[in-house]
Design a protein around this motif. Structure first.
Motif, PDB file in Angstrom:
ATOM      1  N   LEU A 148     -13.626 -74.612  66.476  1.00 35.09           N
ATOM      2  CA  LEU A 148     -14.898 -75.203  66.441  1.00 35.09           C
ATOM      3  C   LEU A 148     -15.542 -75.317  65.287  1.00 35.09           C
ATOM      4  CD1 LEU A 148     -16.209 -73.300  69.611  1.00 35.09           C
ATOM      5  CD2 LEU A 148     -15.720 -75.774  69.509  1.00 35.09           C
ATOM      6  N   PRO A 149     -16.742 -76.154  64.900  1.00 30.58           N
ATOM      7  CA  PRO A 149     -17.108 -75.957  63.449  1.00 30.58           C
ATOM      8  C   PRO A 149     -17.732 -74.580  63.515  1.00 30.58           C
ATOM      9  CG  PRO A 149     -17.653 -78.197  64.820  1.00 30.58           C
ATOM     10  CD  PRO A 149     -16.947 -77.194  65.828  1.00 30.58           C
ATOM     11  N   SER A 150     -18.231 -74.292  62.050  1.00 26.60           N
ATOM     12  CA  SER A 150     -18.911 -72.796  61.846  1.00 26.60           C
ATOM     13  C   SER A 150     -18.064 -71.956  62.062  1.00 26.60           C
ATOM     14  CB  SER A 150     -20.166 -73.119  62.726  1.00 26.60           C
ATOM     15  OG  SER A 150     -20.997 -74.327  62.443  1.00 26.60           O
ATOM     16  N   GLY A 151     -16.705 -71.843  61.987  1.00 30.37           N
ATOM     17  CA  GLY A 151     -15.937 -70.806  61.877  1.00 30.37           C
ATOM     18  C   GLY A 151     -15.913 -69.890  63.377  1.00 30.37           C
ATOM     19  N   GLU A 152     -15.877 -70.966  64.273  1.00 29.07           N
ATOM     20  CA  GLU A 152     -15.673 -70.255  65.575  1.00 29.07           C
ATOM     21  C   GLU A 152     -14.314 -70.932  66.429  1.00 29.07           C
ATOM     22  OE1 GLU A 152     -19.367 -68.583  67.590  1.00 29.07           O
ATOM     23  OE2 GLU A 152     -19.399 -70.752  67.758  1.00 29.07           O
ATOM     24  N   ARG A 153     -14.074 -70.134  67.245  1.00 29.93           N
ATOM     25  CA  ARG A 153     -12.942 -70.739  68.059  1.00 29.93           C
ATOM     26  C   ARG A 153     -13.064 -70.554  69.812  1.00 29.93           C
ATOM     27  NH1 ARG A 153      -7.332 -72.414  67.857  1.00 29.93           N
ATOM     28  NH2 ARG A 153      -7.376 -72.569  65.530  1.00 29.93           N
ATOM     29  N   ARG A 154     -12.908 -71.565  70.449  1.00 36.68           N
ATOM     30  CA  ARG A 154     -13.127 -71.514  71.822  1.00 36.68           C
ATOM     31  C   ARG A 154     -11.732 -71.102  72.596  1.00 36.68           C
ATOM     32  NH1 ARG A 154     -16.435 -75.464  75.266  1.00 36.68           N
ATOM     33  NH2 ARG A 154     -18.023 -74.375  74.027  1.00 36.68           N
ATOM     34  N   TRP A 155     -12.091 -70.206  73.307  1.00 38.67           N
ATOM     35  CA  TRP A 155     -10.853 -69.671  74.353  1.00 38.67           C
ATOM     36  C   TRP A 155     -11.065 -69.955  75.873  1.00 38.67           C
ATOM     37  CZ3 TRP A 155      -6.267 -67.614  72.083  1.00 38.67           C
ATOM     38  CH2 TRP A 155      -6.484 -67.107  70.855  1.00 38.67           C
TER      39      TRP A 155
END
Length: 341
Positions: free
Chosen positions: A214-221
């Motif tokens: 994801l943008p802004s240094g995140e990740r979806r699980w």
């Protein structure tokens, strides 16, 4: 209050599908209004993926580059069996100019499309307007809002108002289907995988785990609940975050810090399909027409494909003698046949 406003098309529902359809109609010079019962945008992003063919479609409304500038380009997917890497899928081999899936939270996508609609057709989106009834009369459809907020007369009406939409109910469409037994947890966490912009699909006997940047240094699980994980489904946001982190640890080679969760959600998977998806002067698009798994942005992307097809049909709404739209019922039949394949 707006009394008996005459337009080519009334779009009921101002989510990503209805907004995008409005943009398509605006660039084609059609008169329309978008009626949205919400007064504030949603703040929860379930869908994140925009597929290559739809990025090409966004070029029609001069929006593709804005979305790409903010999103993450997923150009490769990595596959795992439990904790063992088993292969990669490279999107560079895809045809067309956009050889990647764009990751962007639905809230941001919807914001961009809403802004573009206002640029193309200022004042065409009306918020806080819930539709109460539809009535077909001759070559027109009369749309009435609750509490006397207004009436509109249109050559065609498009329901983009979701699974529980009033357009499908008022139009007398059947909606067969039901839920699958699968249950999922989903959450957005700080990036900790080292995968960069790659997606990950982790398979195993314990169940599926998917991961997207994801943008802004995140990740979806996204994790499928199975076995003992499904027997005691968590309820609070904190419980869901810790449950996702535990499942990721057990099923994948990665680790997730539950304290970094910015969003968590639980959901099931359903399948419904309107029969037909259009008739006479009433069309359905998006979740109002069909409900499928939201994973990978399938629902939103399929809804945009619907909107492309509806925009083509809209030309028939102003054909015929004095704009009577005599060709529209035939266009509705073709749309229903094509979109239900």
């Amino acid at each position: 209050m707006m009394n008996d406003v005459d337009v080519d098309v009334v779009i009921v529902g101002g989510g990503p599908v209805g907004l995008y359809l409005g943009c398509l109609l605006a660039v084609r010079g059609r008169s329309f209004v978008v009626l949205e019962k919400r007064t504030e945008p949603i703040d929860h992003s379930r869908s994140i993926g925009i597929h290559p063919p739809l990025l090409e479609s966004m070029q029609r409304i001069s929006l593709a580059e804005r979305l790409i500038d903010e999103g993450v380009r997923i150009q490769r997917g990595r596959g795992y069996w439990n904790s063992r890497a088993i292969g990669t899928m490279d999107f560079a081999r895809l045809p067309g100019p956009y050889r990647f899936v764009l990751s962007l939270p639905q809230t941001r996508t919807e914001s961009h499309v809403r802004t573009r609609l206002e640029e193309l057709a200022p004042g065409s989106r009306l918020s806080g307007v819930a539709v109460e009834s539809l009535e077909q009369e001759g070559g027109r459809v009369h749309v009435r809002a609750v509490s006397g907020l207004g009436t509109w007369t249109a050559r065609m009406v498009v329901g983009c108002d979701g699974k529980r939409g009033v357009v499908r109910t008022e139009g007398g469409f059947d909606f067969p289907g039901g839920p699958y037994p699968d249950r999922y947890l989903m959450g957005d966490f700080a990036e900790s995988t080292g995968l960069g912009s790659d997606a990950a699909l982790c398979l195993g006997r314990s169940g599926l785990v998917e991961s997207f940047p994801l943008p802004s240094g995140e990740r979806r699980w996204v994790v499928r609940l199975a076995g003992s994980d499904a027997e005691s489904a968590p309820e609070s946001a904190s419980e869901m975050a810790h449950s996702i982190a535990g499942i990721v640890r057990r099923r994948t080679p990665f680790r997730v810090d539950p304290e970094t969760a910015s969003m968590t959600s639980a959901f099931g998977v359903e399948r419904f399909e309107a029969v037909p998806m259009a008739k006479d002067r009433i069309f359905l698009a998006g979740d109002a027409a069909h409900v499928i798994s939201p994973i990978g942005g399938q629902g939103m992307n399929l809804g945009w494909f619907d909107a492309n097809a509806v925009a083509e049909c809209a030309a028939a709404a102003v054909d015929g003698v004095n704009g009577s739209g005599t060709r529209l019922p035939a266009a509705a039949a073709r749309y229903a046949a094509k979109r239900s394949r």
